[in-house]
Write an enzyme that holds these catalytic residues in place. Structure first.
Site, PDB file in Angstrom:
ATOM      1  N   HIS A  67      72.688   4.028  13.210  1.00 48.00           N
ATOM      2  CA  HIS A  67      74.115   4.220  13.505  1.00 48.00           C
ATOM      3  C   HIS A  67      74.322   5.364  14.478  1.00 48.00           C
ATOM      4  O   HIS A  67      75.320   6.096  14.412  1.00 48.00           O
ATOM      5  CB  HIS A  67      74.895   4.497  12.207  1.00 48.00           C
ATOM      6  CG  HIS A  67      74.909   3.340  11.263  1.00 48.00           C
ATOM      7  ND1 HIS A  67      75.874   2.362  11.268  1.00 48.00           N
ATOM      8  CD2 HIS A  67      74.047   2.988  10.284  1.00 48.00           C
ATOM      9  CE1 HIS A  67      75.623   1.466  10.316  1.00 48.00           C
ATOM     10  NE2 HIS A  67      74.515   1.819   9.711  1.00 48.00           N
ATOM     11  N   ASN A  74      79.975  -1.443   6.177  1.00 46.37           N
ATOM     12  CA  ASN A  74      79.683  -2.186   7.412  1.00 46.37           C
ATOM     13  C   ASN A  74      80.733  -3.260   7.623  1.00 46.37           C
ATOM     14  O   ASN A  74      81.557  -3.505   6.730  1.00 46.37           O
ATOM     15  CB  ASN A  74      78.302  -2.860   7.306  1.00 46.37           C
ATOM     16  CG  ASN A  74      77.142  -1.901   7.568  1.00 46.37           C
ATOM     17  OD1 ASN A  74      77.312  -0.854   8.187  1.00 46.37           O
ATOM     18  ND2 ASN A  74      75.970  -2.254   7.075  1.00 46.37           N
TER      19      ASN A  74
HETATM   20 FE1  HDD Z   1      73.255   3.659   5.905  1.00 43.06          FE
HETATM   21  C1  HDD Z   1      74.121   5.967   8.207  1.00 43.06           C
HETATM   22  C2  HDD Z   1      76.185   2.011   6.314  1.00 43.06           C
HETATM   23  C3  HDD Z   1      72.106   1.110   3.953  1.00 43.06           C
HETATM   24  C4  HDD Z   1      70.670   5.580   5.019  1.00 43.06           C
HETATM   25  N1  HDD Z   1      74.816   3.904   7.038  1.00 43.06           N
HETATM   26  C5  HDD Z   1      75.007   4.891   7.953  1.00 43.06           C
HETATM   27  C6  HDD Z   1      76.270   4.738   8.606  1.00 43.06           C
HETATM   28  C7  HDD Z   1      76.850   3.629   8.056  1.00 43.06           C
HETATM   29  C8  HDD Z   1      75.943   3.124   7.076  1.00 43.06           C
HETATM   30  C9  HDD Z   1      78.201   3.051   8.397  1.00 43.06           C
HETATM   31  C10 HDD Z   1      76.840   5.623   9.694  1.00 43.06           C
HETATM   32  C11 HDD Z   1      77.653   6.715   9.093  1.00 43.06           C
HETATM   33  C12 HDD Z   1      78.249   7.539  10.227  1.00 43.06           C
HETATM   34  O1  HDD Z   1      79.030   6.956  11.005  1.00 43.06           O
HETATM   35  O2  HDD Z   1      77.882   8.705  10.352  1.00 43.06           O
HETATM   36  N2  HDD Z   1      73.969   1.894   5.314  1.00 43.06           N
HETATM   37  C13 HDD Z   1      75.233   1.429   5.494  1.00 43.06           C
HETATM   38  C14 HDD Z   1      75.454   0.242   4.713  1.00 43.06           C
HETATM   39  C15 HDD Z   1      74.306  -0.012   4.066  1.00 43.06           C
HETATM   40  C16 HDD Z   1      73.380   1.031   4.443  1.00 43.06           C
HETATM   41  C17 HDD Z   1      76.746  -0.522   4.645  1.00 43.06           C
HETATM   42  C18 HDD Z   1      73.941  -1.103   3.137  1.00 43.06           C
HETATM   43  C19 HDD Z   1      74.791  -1.660   2.299  1.00 43.06           C
HETATM   44  N3  HDD Z   1      71.702   3.378   4.727  1.00 43.06           N
HETATM   45  C20 HDD Z   1      71.389   2.275   3.978  1.00 43.06           C
HETATM   46  C21 HDD Z   1      70.216   2.514   3.186  1.00 43.06           C
HETATM   47  C22 HDD Z   1      69.818   3.783   3.480  1.00 43.06           C
HETATM   48  C23 HDD Z   1      70.761   4.295   4.444  1.00 43.06           C
HETATM   49  C24 HDD Z   1      69.600   1.526   2.227  1.00 43.06           C
HETATM   50  C25 HDD Z   1      68.665   4.592   2.973  1.00 43.06           C
HETATM   51  C26 HDD Z   1      68.108   4.400   1.816  1.00 43.06           C
HETATM   52  N4  HDD Z   1      72.488   5.366   6.553  1.00 43.06           N
HETATM   53  C27 HDD Z   1      71.422   5.985   6.023  1.00 43.06           C
HETATM   54  C28 HDD Z   1      71.126   7.316   6.688  1.00 43.06           C
HETATM   55  C29 HDD Z   1      72.236   7.428   7.701  1.00 43.06           C
HETATM   56  C30 HDD Z   1      73.024   6.151   7.523  1.00 43.06           C
HETATM   57  C31 HDD Z   1      69.735   7.353   7.255  1.00 43.06           C
HETATM   58  C32 HDD Z   1      71.778   7.710   9.103  1.00 43.06           C
HETATM   59  C33 HDD Z   1      72.774   8.698   9.637  1.00 43.06           C
HETATM   60  C34 HDD Z   1      73.487   9.171   8.474  1.00 43.06           C
HETATM   61  O3  HDD Z   1      73.059   8.525   7.368  1.00 43.06           O
HETATM   62  O4  HDD Z   1      74.320  10.033   8.470  1.00 43.06           O
HETATM   63  O5  HDD Z   1      71.209   8.332   5.754  1.00 43.06           O
END
Ligand code: HDD
Length: 713
Positions: free
Chosen positions: A92, A166
């Site tokens: 993202h 999402n």
């Molecule tokens: Fe995630 C960012 C949505 C699964 C770990 N995720 C991130 C963002 C969104 C989502 C919208 C951007 C937030 C922003 O704008 O700063 N992610 C989802 C959705 C998921 C999902 C809807 C499944 C239903 N995510 C998911 C899993 C993991 C993560 C399974 C880890 C176990 N997601 C992250 C992260 C991020 C992230 C690596 C990367 C940047 C951040 O968090 O701030 O922690």
């Protein structure tokens, strides 16, 4: 007297002078102080507040001598520049944020949850939303085929609530332990550093074809859902099952939905390809223009509410993030709204530094044991430390709660809010007035009551193993046009896969979803033989009924509001027709942009100069939702020589857009052999009254019957 009034006026107009005696120092709107030079312009200073004498030249010995190390302004300026970049999000990375408010419009949740944000209908809670793509790096393009992040931060009176969703209601995987693998497979391949922002490559489809749990999501990402026309025209989903917790600690299961007031709309693949070339910032510019133009995007906030009895009766496990609950089974009840009405002041300070976490929930909202959610709750806080470099990222204004907060946390990098007094621990003997905050059994956060027992093991619920039934239900819920797009997308993506065995493996999964789809994709790939169907871990339920809520086209706006008409004009354009079109579009709540041979504009039939927004080679029809071709007779002959004018019309026709055309446009149409193909989606403008009928027709957004004729596999 006059002096006093003047001083008061000055004070009101510009902020009050500070404790510095020097009258040239004033306080800025955010409380910052700056030294004013003549004419009220702030003096440039270093970060230490030292006024700068010359910002054009380094300090040297003589005009041609060596630069002196003592030039602290030079050193500080370069030093800060060298450290401007912070790590982009690991997923993202590319996003766009805006401020607004959330408002409860129905009291239904107040009894089911103690969450303060649900208690008072009509009260507005400040909100910040960040939309994003997933796979692309920060500098990639907006209209990539990708899931869109829809992250909502609600600054509630009981702390920040982040609904980190999402634009798709399900996900690729069921257990967070697979997330690093998924993302590694989706992003650039580690040995070559490409492809950027696309899943059409071996690693992604190798991982997916070896992960049957991803088949439902595979259908969604190959659908038009991953090519949204605008953040304003797409849904948002919390995905997981959460809990509403009432005053007695009893919980009710809930799924969260955001439904766009302006209806759903996507682009077609060929349009996306051209859009990313014409304007890689298409989505963020669309959002910026809408909000700054006062056309505030709005979503209805909906909930699906259900109890244990439903959980027992449902064909799937509500803890499984690869499954959804069809709205026809558990209706989405609209209980609130989200309006975005303010763009950020500074992109980095707000959109880049904002930090979301699924773990940020106020009292009254609880988690379920969805293994994907549980892992997310860990990951977001962890990643913020890496990205924002300090445990104090909540001290940044965009992340700080807007309600009173009192922690006993202290120090750490960039600490800006250290507790005052001597109590930095609890319990302590210093009494409530000096002893700092106390825990509160009455209003403190309590998780839902839940009896849990079982052996330690690494496994998943039995129902998790059904990977095809809902994938099939999604496909049969699509209109014929949307199914066509899904077929095309699979063929396109798998054609980019170099390993034939991976292509065949994907087709073996499609055979369990829809045989017609599998056959079209196999033919499209030129597979010499049909693979055997993959062996399903659980029997496929082939009777799940179509769910109209899953189709974009069946949930369009039926009106042109919020959309944009591109009018291709030349000198001598008929002002009566042009004026009528502009009036009809604006009356429908849409926008008009003129496209002309020169951006300086055109002289209309009434002699008036009308400036253009785009020069024709920089304003392709992919930028618009519908087009009108209004040249004069001479102008049409001119455009007929212009390649990009011909592309303008050809693309609009191929993308099934509605096309209005004036009496001389056929000169251009003849040149591109289009005249014979003009269909009901192409409306002649013979008189001004025809404009309103055209814009009415544009409410369907696309003339899909044309698709079959012009689409390619
Ligand atoms: Fe995630 C960012 C949505 C699964 C770990 N995720 C991130 C963002 C969104 C989502 C919208 C951007 C937030 C922003 O704008 O700063 N992610 C989802 C959705 C998921 C999902 C809807 C499944 C239903 N995510 C998911 C899993 C993991 C993560 C399974 C880890 C176990 N997601 C992250 C992260 C991020 C992230 C690596 C990367 C940047 C951040 O968090 O701030 O922690």
């Amino acid at each position: 007297m006059a002096e006093k009034t003047k001083a008061r006026k000055l004070a009101q107009a510009a902020p009050t002078s500070t404790q510095f005696s020097d009258a040239t120092v004033t306080r800025g709107p955010g409380g910052e102080t700056h030294q004013v030079s003549e004419g009220g312009v702030p003096v440039l200073t270093t970060a230490q507040g030292i006024p700068v004498y010359d910002d054009q030249n380094s300090l040297k010995v003589g005009p041609r001598g060596p630069v002196l190390l003592e030039d602290f302004a030079l050193r500080e300026k370069l030093f800060h520049f060298d450290h401007e970049r912070i790590p982009e999000r690991v997923v993202h990375a590319r996003g766009f944020g805006a401020h607004g408010f959330f408002e409860i419009t129905d009291p239904a949740l107040a009894k089911l949850s103690t969450a303060d944000v649900f208690q008072r209908v009509g009260e507005q809670t400040p909100a910040f939303v960040r939309f994003s793509t997933v796979a692309g790096n920060k500098g990639s393009a907006d209209v990539a085929r990708d899931v869109r992040g829809f992250a909502v931060k609600l600054y509630t009176q009981q702390g920040n609530w982040d609904i980190v969703g999402n634009n798709i209601p399900v996900f690729f995987i069921q257990d967070a332990i697979k997330f690093p693998d998924l993302i590694h497979a989706a992003k650039q391949e580690p040995d070559r550093g490409f492809p950027q922002a696309q899943t059409a490559h071996d690693n992604f489809w190798d991982f997916l074809s070896l992960s049957p749990e991803a088949m439902h999501m595979a259908m969604w990402i190959m659908s038009d859902r991953t090519l949204p026309r605008s953040f304003r025209f797409m849904e948002g989903f919390g995905v997981h099952t959460f809990r509403l917790i009432d005053v007695a600690g009893k919980s009710t299961f809930v799924k969260f939905h955001w439904k766009p007031k302006l209806g759903l709309q996507s682009v077609v693949w060929n349009e996306a390809v051209k859009l990313n070339g014409a304007d890689p910032d298409f989505h963020r510019r669309d959002m910026w223009d809408a909000i700054t133009g006062g056309d505030f995007p709005e979503w209805e906030f909906g909930v699906q509410i259900f109890d244990e009895a439903f959980v027992e009766s449902f064909d799937f496990d509500v803890l499984d993030a690869t499954k959804l609950i069809p709205e026809e089974l558990v209706p989405v009840k609209i209980v609130g709204r989200l309006v975005l009405n303010r763009v950020v002041d500074n992109f980095f300070a707000e959109t880049e530094q904002v930090a979301f976490s699924t773990g940020n929930v106020p009292p009254g909202i609880g988690f379920t044991n969805d293994p994907l959610l549980q892992g997310r709750n860990f990951s977001y806080l962890d990643t913020q430390l890496k990205r924002l470099g300090s445990t104090n990222f909540t001290h940044l204004p965009i992340n700080a709660p807007k309600c009173p907060f009192h922690t006993l946390q202290q120090d750490g990098h960039m600490a800006m809010i250290n507790p005052r007094g001597r109590a930095n621990y609890e319990p302590n003997s210093w009494g409530p007035e000096k002893g700092g905050p106390r825990e509160s059994p009455t209003i403190g956060y309590k998780p839902a009551a839940e009896q849990i027992s079982g052996d330690k093991l690494q496994a998943r619920g039995d129902l998790f193993a059904d990977h095809y039934s809902q994938a099939r239900q999604f496909y049969v819920s699509q209109t014929a046009v949307e199914q066509l797009h899904i077929k095309d997308a699979f063929v396109f993506e798998l054609s980019k896969v170099e390993t034939p065995a991976i292509r065949a493996r994907m087709v073996s999964h499609l055979l369990n979803i829809d045989k017609g789809l599998a056959k079209t994709v196999a033919d499209g790939l030129g597979l010499l033989e049909m693979p055997k169907p993959a062996i399903p871990a659980r029997k496929v339920i082939e009777t799940l009924p179509p769910s109209p809520a899953l189709s974009i086209i069946q949930n369009g706006p039926k009106r042109f509001e919020g959309r944009k008409l591109g009018i291709l004009v030349t000198d001598g354009v008929d002002m009566a027709l042009l004026g009528a079109l502009q009036k009809a579009v604006e009356g429908a709540g849409g926008l008009v942009e003129l496209v002309a041979p020169k951006v300086g504009g055109v002289v209309c039939s009434d002699g008036m100069l009308m400036p253009a927004k785009q020069k024709v080679n920089g304003g392709p029809s992919v930028l618009y939702d519908a087009v009108a071709i209004l040249p004069s007779a001479e102008g049409a002959a001119l455009l007929a020589q212009e390649a990009t004018a011909k592309d303008f019309v050809n693309d609009a026709f191929a993308h099934a857009k509605f096309i209005a055309y004036g009496p001389h446009a056929t000169v251009l149409f003849d040149k591109i052999n289009l005249t014979a193909d003009l269909d009901a989606g192409c409306l002649a403008l013979k008189k001004p009254a025809d404009a309103a009928a055209f814009i009415q027709a544009c409410g369907a957004l696309r003339f899909w019957p044309r698709e079959a004729k012009t689409h390619a596999v």
